[in-house]
Design a protein around this motif. Structure first.
Motif, mmCIF file in Angstrom:
data_model
loop_
_atom_site.group_PDB
_atom_site.id
_atom_site.type_symbol
_atom_site.label_atom_id
_atom_site.label_comp_id
_atom_site.label_asym_id
_atom_site.label_seq_id
_atom_site.Cartn_x
_atom_site.Cartn_y
_atom_site.Cartn_z
ATOM 1 N N ASN A 223 0.902 -1.161 0.000
ATOM 2 C CA ASN A 223 0.000 0.000 0.000
ATOM 3 C C ASN A 223 0.939 1.208 0.000
ATOM 4 N N ASN A 224 1.597 1.387 -1.155
ATOM 5 C CA ASN A 224 2.832 2.161 -1.212
ATOM 6 C C ASN A 224 2.609 3.675 -1.247
ATOM 7 N N GLY B 61 7.050 -6.152 6.517
ATOM 8 C CA GLY B 61 5.662 -6.203 6.963
ATOM 9 C C GLY B 61 4.879 -7.208 6.132
ATOM 10 N N ALA B 62 3.642 -6.844 5.780
ATOM 11 C CA ALA B 62 2.797 -7.766 5.013
ATOM 12 C C ALA B 62 3.241 -7.884 3.554
ATOM 13 N N ALA C 178 11.703 6.412 6.472
ATOM 14 C CA ALA C 178 10.756 5.645 5.643
ATOM 15 C C ALA C 178 10.964 4.158 5.901
ATOM 16 N N ARG C 179 9.852 3.412 5.947
ATOM 17 C CA ARG C 179 9.945 1.972 6.214
ATOM 18 C C ARG C 179 9.462 1.188 4.994
ATOM 19 N N ALA C 180 10.390 0.632 4.259
ATOM 20 C CA ALA C 180 10.033 -0.173 3.080
ATOM 21 C C ALA C 180 11.289 -0.858 2.562
ATOM 22 N N LYS D 260 0.379 -1.625 7.188
ATOM 23 C CA LYS D 260 0.948 -2.923 7.594
ATOM 24 C C LYS D 260 1.944 -3.442 6.550
ATOM 25 N N TYR D 261 1.885 -2.836 5.342
ATOM 26 C CA TYR D 261 2.792 -3.268 4.267
ATOM 27 C C TYR D 261 4.123 -2.519 4.342
#
Ligand SMILES: NC(=O)C1=CN([C@@H]2O[C@H](COP(=O)(O)OP(=O)(O)OC[C@H]3O[C@@H](n4cnc5c(N)ncnc54)[C@H](O)[C@@H]3O)[C@@H](O)[C@H]2O)C=CC1
Ligand SMILES: O=C(O)CCC(=O)N[C@@H](CCC(=O)O)C(=O)O
Length: 505
Positions: A269-270, A465-466, A441-443, A419-420
């Motif tokens: 869910n970017n 995450g998910a 940023a978290r990804a 959650k992604y």
């Protein structure tokens, strides 16, 4: 909005005949019909069915797994140079049939031919990338320690299942299959039930490349066949690209199998954050590339556009909306994007849009079906800033949700509120904004002034995450295709110069 016509309908029968696509499955080196329920593949542009086959029964799934298990020892013991040579032969065959492959991807997914050609090119490029990755990430290394040497080598796991999604029916499963074969694994491949013909095409090329019987097996079918594969005790691992919901189910079926390798590449869910921008046109183009390429059917697509509130960004949103209204979409070669994968997928996208509206989101541009038979959707942009609650779900289609944030810090908080964790990005000319954004940023993918889509195969690819289970694919696929074996080696047994205290011989 310009909706272009489909111009490939007439050529499809000839293509299928030339490519010898028969609707069969491939088990232990033999082509045969699936012996369970019928499946068909439907062109999402015309609604026309052009591939008919049948799902595999449980018995056929068992046979395919047995064939892969039986072929494993011999295949894994072959010289690495031999396995590489076969993969290079496969790449040559891909090259010589890349027009047919692109046309078939177009037929099966509706993506414009130019985009299908880039998918075919990525599949060819994957072979050299995977050979490099094998040598750099795995392979064999030795170090001299004086009295002995150490050796690090890597071993294949065994028979591995590969489950593919529909959005890149060739490139994404190919990104698992090629490195898995190079490492010495054998494969049971199940393409998405929505794109079985591309799966069959690929496996026919592997056969032509000269793979020994049983090294690659093709089964067809939907979730039930995927589940039969994932629960089977014979497989030593499963490499998955698809939705988070399915990935979680597969993860559960691996709960009592800690010895098995499971690579999960899933959705997102970017968020794409817009900071200080001076070149509005470039920003608009980058947002379109991020959100609407492939009709929004890329897992890396931007789903949320987070704009820092200022006059330039208000103008930017108006120009984005105007550019969306002008996009050429549909079936012709000059379309930017084609349909989503099916009419029912299109209806799911519209249902998601209705949910946004119910929550109080405001339409900036409304996503609509263009006719009564195809799955082509116009792009949608919804302002969700004042909506009552958020939908932290991946809508796999051309819908972009807009948020307004008072400053960069709150934009990042919004961006991370999911959650992604697949891709995230910042568009800004201000380097300080990037330096603030990047560490927060978290990804798994974090870009600056580049689209969120179009990830490079020469980098690792995956999310947190998910979105995944920390087994990134692309360049790091080599890692999950083999396990390390550490050795200390000495040609002769000998006493050390000094014995340890308390030992006398
Ligand atoms: N992170 C990544 O690299 C990518 C992720 N995706 C995600 O994939 C989704 C779209 O692809 P879809 O084909 O719709 O995904 P999906 O999850 O519906 O299906 C993927 C594969 O899993 C199989 N499957 C379905 N249910 C199963 C079950 N219970 N057990 C075992 N296998 C099962 C399907 O038949 C198909 O082969 C999107 O959510 C997208 O974000 C797509 C491409 C890349
Ligand atoms: O696997 C690779 O070679 C790179 C990853 C890749 O191709 N990513 C595509 C999206 C594929 C998807 O939907 O996940 C991209 O980033 O556009």
């Amino acid at each position: 909005m310009t909706v272009s016509a489909n111009n490939t309908e007439l050529q499809s029968c000839e293509l299928l005949e030339r490519s010898e696509i028969t609707g069969e499955v491939f088990i232990g080196g033999m082509w045969c019909l699936g012996d369970s329920s019928p499946i068909e593949s439907v062109d999402p542009l015309t609604g026309m069915s052009y591939w008919n086959g049948a799902s595999c029964s449980t018995n056929q799934v068992n046979q395919a797994i047995n064939a892969a298990c039986n072929a494993f020892i011999e295949w894994s013991m072959t010289d690495i140079e031999y396995r590489i040579e076969l993969c290079q032969r496969f790449a040559e065959l891909l090259k010589s049939s890349s027009n047919d492959l692109a046309a078939l991807i177009h037929l099966e997914t509706g993506k414009p031919v130019w985009e299908c050609a880039t998918e075919a090119a990525s599949m060819i490029g994957k072979v050299d990338l995977s050979i490099n990755a094998y040598h750099q990430r795995t392979g064999v290394t030795e170090a001299d320690k004086g009295e002995f040497k150490t050796q690090l080598s890597h071993r294949a796991h065994g028979a591995i299942a590969v489950l593919g999604p529909y959005n890149f029916p060739g490139h994404l499963p190919n990104g698992h299959i090629v490195p898995a074969l190079i490492a010495g694994n054998t494969i049971i491949f199940k393409p998405s039930e929505l794109t079985p013909a591309v799966g069959e095409f690929m496996v026919r090329l592997w056969q032509k490349a000269g793979l020994p019987n049983g090294v690659v097996n093709l089964v067809q079918g939907g979730g039930d066949v995927g589940e039969a594969l994932s629960r089977h005790s014979g497989i030593k691992g499963l490499l998955f690209t698809g939705s988070s919901k399915t990935g979680e189910r597969i993860h559960q079926s691996f709960a009592h199998a800690p010895n098995k390798i499971l690579a999960l590449e899933m959705g997102g869910n970017n968020p794409l954050v817009i900071g200080s921008v001076s070149d509005i046109k470039s920003a608009v183009y980058t947002i379109i590339q991020s959100a609407f390429i492939s009709a929004g059917q890329r897992c890396t697509c931007a789903r949320r556009l987070i704009l820092i509130e200022n006059d330039i960004n208000k103008k930017l949103l108006r120009e984005l909306s105007a550019a969306c209204e002008k996009l050429v979409i549909g079936g012709s070669d000059d379309s930017y994007y084609g349909p989503v994968i099916s009419r029912s997928a299109a209806n799911r996208v519209l249902a998601f849009q209705s949910q946004l509206e119910t929550l109080g989101a405001k339409a900036v541009v409304t996503c609509q079906m263009v006719d009564d038979h195809s799955a082509v959707l116009t792009p949608g942009i919804w302002d969700v800033s004042d909506a009552d609650g958020i939908l932290d779900e991946e809508c796999f289609g051309p819908i972009l949700q807009v948020y307004w944030a008072s400053d960069l810090h709150s934009a990042i908080t919004l961006a991370n509120d999911t959650k992604y964790g697949l891709s995230s990005g910042l568009i800004s000319d201000d380097k300080k904004q990037w330096q603030y954004f990047y560490p927060r940023a978290r990804a798994g993918i974090i870009n600056w002034n580049r689209p969120l889509t179009g990830a490079s195969g020469s980098a690792p690819f995956g999310g947190i995450g998910a979105s995944g289970n920390h087994r990134p694919s692309a360049f790091y696929a080599a890692d999950y295709c083999a396990y390390p074996v550490a050795s200390m080696l000495s040609e002769h047994i000998a006493l050390p110069e000094k014995l340890l205290p308390g030992v006398s011989l």
